[in-house]
Design a protein around this motif. Structure first.
Motif, PDB file in Angstrom:
ATOM      1  N   ILE A 198       0.831  -1.205   0.000  1.00 28.73           N
ATOM      2  CA  ILE A 198       0.000   0.000   0.000  1.00 28.73           C
ATOM      3  C   ILE A 198       0.864   1.252   0.000  1.00 28.73           C
ATOM      4  CG2 ILE A 198      -1.726   1.312   1.288  1.00 28.73           C
ATOM      5  CD1 ILE A 198      -2.794  -1.213  -0.071  1.00 28.73           C
ATOM      6  N   THR A 199       1.882   1.291   0.881  1.00 29.39           N
ATOM      7  CA  THR A 199       2.720   2.488   0.930  1.00 29.39           C
ATOM      8  C   THR A 199       3.486   2.685  -0.370  1.00 29.39           C
ATOM      9  OG1 THR A 199       4.460   1.189   2.025  1.00 29.39           O
ATOM     10  CG2 THR A 199       2.958   2.455   3.435  1.00 29.39           C
ATOM     11  N   GLY A 200       3.855   1.579  -0.998  1.00 29.82           N
ATOM     12  CA  GLY A 200       4.519   1.696  -2.300  1.00 29.82           C
ATOM     13  C   GLY A 200       3.605   2.298  -3.345  1.00 29.82           C
ATOM     14  N   ARG A 201       2.348   1.871  -3.356  1.00 27.09           N
ATOM     15  CA  ARG A 201       1.387   2.415  -4.319  1.00 27.09           C
ATOM     16  C   ARG A 201       1.131   3.892  -4.044  1.00 27.09           C
ATOM     17  NH1 ARG A 201      -1.373  -1.613  -7.324  1.00 27.09           N
ATOM     18  NH2 ARG A 201      -2.229   0.163  -8.454  1.00 27.09           N
ATOM     19  N   ILE A 202       0.988   4.232  -2.769  1.00 27.12           N
ATOM     20  CA  ILE A 202       0.724   5.625  -2.402  1.00 27.12           C
ATOM     21  C   ILE A 202       1.895   6.518  -2.789  1.00 27.12           C
ATOM     22  CG2 ILE A 202       0.450   7.195  -0.432  1.00 27.12           C
ATOM     23  CD1 ILE A 202      -1.207   5.000   0.913  1.00 27.12           C
ATOM     24  N   SER A 203       3.124   6.034  -2.544  1.00 28.01           N
ATOM     25  CA  SER A 203       4.305   6.867  -2.815  1.00 28.01           C
ATOM     26  C   SER A 203       4.472   7.158  -4.294  1.00 28.01           C
ATOM     27  CB  SER A 203       5.562   6.184  -2.276  1.00 28.01           C
ATOM     28  OG  SER A 203       5.861   5.017  -3.019  1.00 28.01           O
ATOM     29  N   ARG A 204       3.900   6.298  -5.137  1.00 26.43           N
ATOM     30  CA  ARG A 204       4.030   6.511  -6.587  1.00 26.43           C
ATOM     31  C   ARG A 204       2.863   7.294  -7.167  1.00 26.43           C
ATOM     32  NH1 ARG A 204       5.815   1.166  -6.019  1.00 26.43           N
ATOM     33  NH2 ARG A 204       3.900   0.259  -6.819  1.00 26.43           N
ATOM     34  N   ALA A 253       4.812  16.053   2.995  1.00 29.78           N
ATOM     35  CA  ALA A 253       4.036  17.260   3.300  1.00 29.78           C
ATOM     36  C   ALA A 253       2.739  17.278   2.489  1.00 29.78           C
ATOM     37  CB  ALA A 253       4.874  18.500   3.005  1.00 29.78           C
ATOM     38  N   LEU A 254       2.827  16.957   1.193  1.00 22.01           N
ATOM     39  CA  LEU A 254       1.622  16.916   0.352  1.00 22.01           C
ATOM     40  C   LEU A 254       0.671  15.826   0.840  1.00 22.01           C
ATOM     41  CD1 LEU A 254       3.018  17.384  -3.275  1.00 22.01           C
ATOM     42  CD2 LEU A 254       1.715  19.031  -1.931  1.00 22.01           C
ATOM     43  N   PHE A 255       1.239  14.674   1.182  1.00 21.74           N
ATOM     44  CA  PHE A 255       0.421  13.551   1.649  1.00 21.74           C
ATOM     45  C   PHE A 255      -0.328  13.918   2.926  1.00 21.74           C
ATOM     46  CE2 PHE A 255       0.377   9.342   3.991  1.00 21.74           C
ATOM     47  CZ  PHE A 255      -0.712   8.840   3.287  1.00 21.74           C
ATOM     48  N   GLU A 256       0.387  14.524   3.893  1.00 27.11           N
ATOM     49  CA  GLU A 256      -0.245  14.877   5.162  1.00 27.11           C
ATOM     50  C   GLU A 256      -1.293  15.968   4.980  1.00 27.11           C
ATOM     51  OE1 GLU A 256       3.017  15.816   7.707  1.00 27.11           O
ATOM     52  OE2 GLU A 256       3.468  13.704   8.163  1.00 27.11           O
ATOM     53  N   ARG A 257      -1.024  16.911   4.060  1.00 28.74           N
ATOM     54  CA  ARG A 257      -2.009  17.958   3.796  1.00 28.74           C
ATOM     55  C   ARG A 257      -3.274  17.354   3.190  1.00 28.74           C
ATOM     56  NH1 ARG A 257       0.248  22.252  -0.013  1.00 28.74           N
ATOM     57  NH2 ARG A 257       1.575  22.644   1.799  1.00 28.74           N
ATOM     58  N   TRP A 258      -3.077  16.409   2.266  1.00 30.45           N
ATOM     59  CA  TRP A 258      -4.237  15.752   1.641  1.00 30.45           C
ATOM     60  C   TRP A 258      -5.046  14.999   2.689  1.00 30.45           C
ATOM     61  CZ3 TRP A 258      -6.472  11.044   1.030  1.00 30.45           C
ATOM     62  CH2 TRP A 258      -7.399  10.912   0.011  1.00 30.45           C
ATOM     63  N   LEU A 259      -4.371  14.283   3.580  1.00 30.92           N
ATOM     64  CA  LEU A 259      -5.058  13.560   4.648  1.00 30.92           C
ATOM     65  C   LEU A 259      -5.874  14.507   5.511  1.00 30.92           C
ATOM     66  CD1 LEU A 259      -2.239  11.114   5.827  1.00 30.92           C
ATOM     67  CD2 LEU A 259      -4.249  10.533   4.474  1.00 30.92           C
ATOM     68  N   GLN A 260      -5.269  15.642   5.860  1.00 29.76           N
ATOM     69  CA  GLN A 260      -5.957  16.617   6.701  1.00 29.76           C
ATOM     70  C   GLN A 260      -7.178  17.191   5.988  1.00 29.76           C
ATOM     71  OE1 GLN A 260      -3.579  19.999   7.731  1.00 29.76           O
ATOM     72  NE2 GLN A 260      -5.089  20.861   9.130  1.00 29.76           N
ATOM     73  N   GLU A 307       5.167  30.366  -4.255  1.00 30.97           N
ATOM     74  CA  GLU A 307       3.965  31.210  -4.304  1.00 30.97           C
ATOM     75  C   GLU A 307       2.712  30.387  -4.022  1.00 30.97           C
ATOM     76  OE1 GLU A 307       5.416  34.628  -7.532  1.00 30.97           O
ATOM     77  OE2 GLU A 307       4.169  32.936  -8.176  1.00 30.97           O
ATOM     78  N   GLN A 308       2.655  29.205  -4.656  1.00 32.02           N
ATOM     79  CA  GLN A 308       1.490  28.349  -4.464  1.00 32.02           C
ATOM     80  C   GLN A 308       1.410  27.858  -3.017  1.00 32.02           C
ATOM     81  OE1 GLN A 308      -1.115  27.701  -6.448  1.00 32.02           O
ATOM     82  NE2 GLN A 308      -1.939  26.646  -4.650  1.00 32.02           N
ATOM     83  N   GLU A 309       2.547  27.508  -2.437  1.00 34.12           N
ATOM     84  CA  GLU A 309       2.555  27.053  -1.046  1.00 34.12           C
ATOM     85  C   GLU A 309       2.104  28.161  -0.104  1.00 34.12           C
ATOM     86  OE1 GLU A 309       6.427  25.534  -0.232  1.00 34.12           O
ATOM     87  OE2 GLU A 309       6.155  23.714  -1.436  1.00 34.12           O
ATOM     88  N   LYS A 310       2.577  29.393  -0.360  1.00 34.74           N
ATOM     89  CA  LYS A 310       2.158  30.519   0.482  1.00 34.74           C
ATOM     90  C   LYS A 310       0.659  30.789   0.312  1.00 34.74           C
ATOM     91  CE  LYS A 310       6.420  33.191   1.117  1.00 34.74           C
ATOM     92  NZ  LYS A 310       7.028  34.542   1.005  1.00 34.74           N
ATOM     93  N   ARG A 311       0.184  30.716  -0.942  1.00 33.12           N
ATOM     94  CA  ARG A 311      -1.244  30.959  -1.183  1.00 33.12           C
ATOM     95  C   ARG A 311      -2.076  29.884  -0.480  1.00 33.12           C
ATOM     96  NH1 ARG A 311      -1.201  31.046  -6.251  1.00 33.12           N
ATOM     97  NH2 ARG A 311      -1.441  33.260  -6.747  1.00 33.12           N
ATOM     98  N   THR A 312      -1.632  28.640  -0.578  1.00 28.33           N
ATOM     99  CA  THR A 312      -2.352  27.545   0.073  1.00 28.33           C
ATOM    100  C   THR A 312      -2.360  27.720   1.584  1.00 28.33           C
ATOM    101  OG1 THR A 312      -1.827  25.991  -1.710  1.00 28.33           O
ATOM    102  CG2 THR A 312      -2.405  25.044   0.428  1.00 28.33           C
ATOM    103  N   ALA A 313      -1.185  28.089   2.147  1.00 27.08           N
ATOM    104  CA  ALA A 313      -1.106  28.302   3.596  1.00 27.08           C
ATOM    105  C   ALA A 313      -2.024  29.441   4.025  1.00 27.08           C
ATOM    106  CB  ALA A 313       0.340  28.608   3.995  1.00 27.08           C
TER     107      ALA A 313
END
Length: 640
Positions: A111-117, A130-137, A384-390
């Motif tokens: 599962i983790t292999g599939r998720i990482s790809r 960071a992207l994964f944890e943001r998506w989970l949240q 810029e995108q990270e700041k806008r998202t934050a």
């Protein structure tokens, strides 16, 4: 949440996630994610509870996704919907439990292999935690609950695949299937129009009033419930572009240079010894020791792979697994594989859930790292995108806080965030206004907290980084229209009902008479039918050579045509109700089956796959049915 997933997840991930949160699989609540839910259960399956909280959240999701279900407000419809939902949740648990009982297993590494790809979790071609944890949240998951649910989905699918792969079709069954699928039928039919019974309709004032006063008809005769809303809309696209200076870009590059370095790839081979239940037995240990000794004595790795490896897929291919980056291998294997520096180098034994591996580095390749200048603009856009998202999430949290602190007003939140309080005109569930055609907004507008308690809704995500909070400005309840206003509509409805009823009774009488006819000869039967047609003013028609997938006949008629027995066994006339209220009479004159010798090899393969898939599904359904019959299922219907 569902729209967010559909828009951003692709391939297997989108398929699995949407299945996990859509019928027939369960939607679990945030309490379930975090593992502290102690709410009463709505049912239990072999001792495993389905919480009332889970049930209620999924019920709301179901009504949100299906606008037609959202309009079903009578008690009988709601009870039926809830009972069906409960059975779906029970079925989902049975699928997972049955797979576990017969020994199917999905490893965390898989599962983790599939998720990482998965691309939505990657930055610069590499997995980004960071992207994964943001998506989970954003989607109300914890990492553990997400992996657990994905594993359960793959687990249930594994069992289905097993039944699919073990289904087989005999040559005779294949030929019969081909013939039935491609058979052609000559059809005799007639349409009995309801309009021929117009002069038999009688409408009394008493009947009109009775229809008006019957509670079952109130929805048909009432105005639609309407709402006018106030709402705040927050979108990342409307936020100003954040400032990013050159120093920030340079610093990010220097601190994250490893992220932009192309991933090195290694071509890996392995020798695998399987371990029962993940434990190394004495026999396996001795075998590994012997293999290592022979390797040190100079024997060929490829020879020992052929002699000892228990990986059937690579045994005859010198043990070669292929090219991998470090992120693409399970952690234990990746750590050992990427310690190997020179082609031909061997690893120490590595234990995984599958067994014990000895790895060999077959080849290695790297790509030069890109320069700062080539990446500067890309990094700036990313920052810029990270700041806008934050900034968006900061404002979203403030929006949630302000609208909760001031539940009866949006003005305070709007002023604090610099948002304009927008208003909508009156709209109904069947004629929504603007963005309120989005099911989750429509459902929220007509929910009890918003409609009855007149408080602000929760923050509703309608797409990634785009949310809405709404409240009722004005409400027009559904009201029964005055009798004089709907009298003509009642007359139309009663007229339609009576004409359709007369058509149905007439058709059944004709069909009964036709089926009493003992004539089997084709020509004599057509004469008899023709005489009856003239006497009863029925116009008979023929449709020759009709196939199952042709479109010459109305769907209900075509369905009836291929439900009827072949005419050589018994000629049967059947009545078929049509959506318009008309009726049809149908019979088969002739049945033609294609010659088996006309089936090409490609067609045989295609039909075999269709049948095997169908029988695989049937086999799996029977397996689940048997498992269910032996399961201990407790339903607490009083909690519905």
């Amino acid at each position: 949440m569902l729209e967010s997933i559909r828009n951003h997840a692709k391939g297997w991930l989108a398929y699995v996630i949407v299945i996990l949160i859509s019928i027939p699989f369960a939607l679990w609540g945030i309490g379930d994610y975090l593992g502290y839910t102690k709410a009463p259960s709505i049912a239990s399956v072999n001792g495993e509870d389905i919480s009332e909280q889970t049930f209620l959240r999924f019920y709301q999701q179901l009504r949100t996704q299906d606008p037609l279900k959202a309009q079903e407000t009578d008690a009988a419809s709601e009870t039926a919907l809830k009972k069906n939902l409960l059975e779906e949740l029970i079925a989902e648990r049975l699928q997972v439990q049955s797979a576990q009982k017969i020994g199917f297993y999905i490893s965390d590494h898989f599962i983790t292999g599939r998720i990482s790809r998965e691309s939505i979790f990657q930055s610069n071609g590499k997995f980004s935690r960071a992207l994964f944890e943001r998506w989970l949240q954003n989607n109300d998951f914890t990492e553990q609950s997400f992996i657990k649910k994905i594993k359960e989905s793959f687990l249930a699918q594994q069992t289905q695949n097993f039944y699919h792969s073990t289904a087989f079709v005999t040559p005779l069954e294949l030929e019969e299937f081909y013939q039935r699928l491609n058979q052609k039928r000559d059809v005799l039919y007639a349409i009995i129009s309801k309009e021929r019974f117009q002069n038999k309709v009688t409408l009394s004032e008493e009947a009109l009033h009775a229809f008006y006063e019957h509670e079952q008809n109130s929805k048909l005769l009432s105005t639609e419930e309407e709402v006018a809303l106030e709402y705040l809309e927050l979108s990342a696209l409307d936020l100003p572009t954040p400032q990013v200076n050159d120093d920030e870009v340079k610093k990010h590059f220097e601190e994250n240079v490893q992220l932009y370095a192309p991933a090195g790839q290694s071509k890996i081979a392995h020798l695998l010894l399987l371990t029962p239940n993940g434990k190394i037995t004495h026999a396996v240990s001795e075998k590994i020791t012997g293999i290592q000794k022979r390797l040190k004595q100079g024997e060929s790795f490829e020879k020992l792979v052929y002699e000892f490896s228990e990986d059937a897929a690579t045994k005859n291919k010198k043990g070669i697994l292929g090219w991998f980056t470090e992120e693409e291998l399970p952690p234990d294997l990746a750590k050992a594989a990427f310690k190997l520096k020179s082609p031909g180098e061997l690893s120490e034994p590595v234990q995984t859930s599958h067994g014990v591996h000895i790895l060999k580095l077959v080849d290695k390749k790297t790509t030069p790292a890109p320069s700062f200048d080539s990446l500067a603009q890309r990094i700036k856009s990313q920052l810029e995108q990270e700041k806008r998202t934050a900034l968006f999430f900061e404002k979203r949290d403030e929006l949630a806080e302000k609208t909760y602190e001031h539940p009866n007003d949006l003005t305070e939140a709007g002023a604090s965030l610099g948002l304009t309080v927008k208003t909508s005109p009156f709209w109904s569930q069947t004629k929504p206004f603007g963005i309120f055609s989005i099911p989750k907004l429509k459902q929220a507008a007509f929910s009890a907290p918003v409609l009855q308690e007149k408080i602000n809704s929760e923050v509703i995500e309608i797409e990634p980084e785009h949310v809405v909070v709404l409240r009722i400005k004005e409400h027009k309840p559904s009201t029964l229209k005055p009798y004089d206003e709907v009298k003509s509509k009642i007359a139309e409805e009663l007229t339609l009902q009576q004409k359709s009823k007369f058509a149905e009774e007439f058709t059944k009488t004709v069909v009964q008479q036709l089926n009493q006819t003992a004539i089997t000869d084709h020509a004599l039967l057509e004469n008899k039918v023709g005489e009856m047609g003239k006497h009863l003013s029925i116009e008979w028609k023929k449709q020759l050579n009709e196939g199952r997938f042709d479109a010459h006949l109305a769907p209900p008629i075509r369905t009836a045509v291929f439900d009827l027995p072949a005419p050589q066994y018994k000629r049967v006339f059947r009545s078929v109700p049509l959506e318009s209220g008309d009726q049809a009479i149908v019979a088969i004159l002739h049945d033609t089956l294609p010659l088996v010798k006309e089936i090409s090899t490609a067609e045989r393969d295609q039909y075999r796959q269709l049948l095997e898939a169908s029988w695989g599904r049937t086999g799996y359904a029977l397996f689940i049915q048997d498992f269910k019959s032996k399961a201990k299922i407790k339903r607490k219907l009083e909690n519905l």
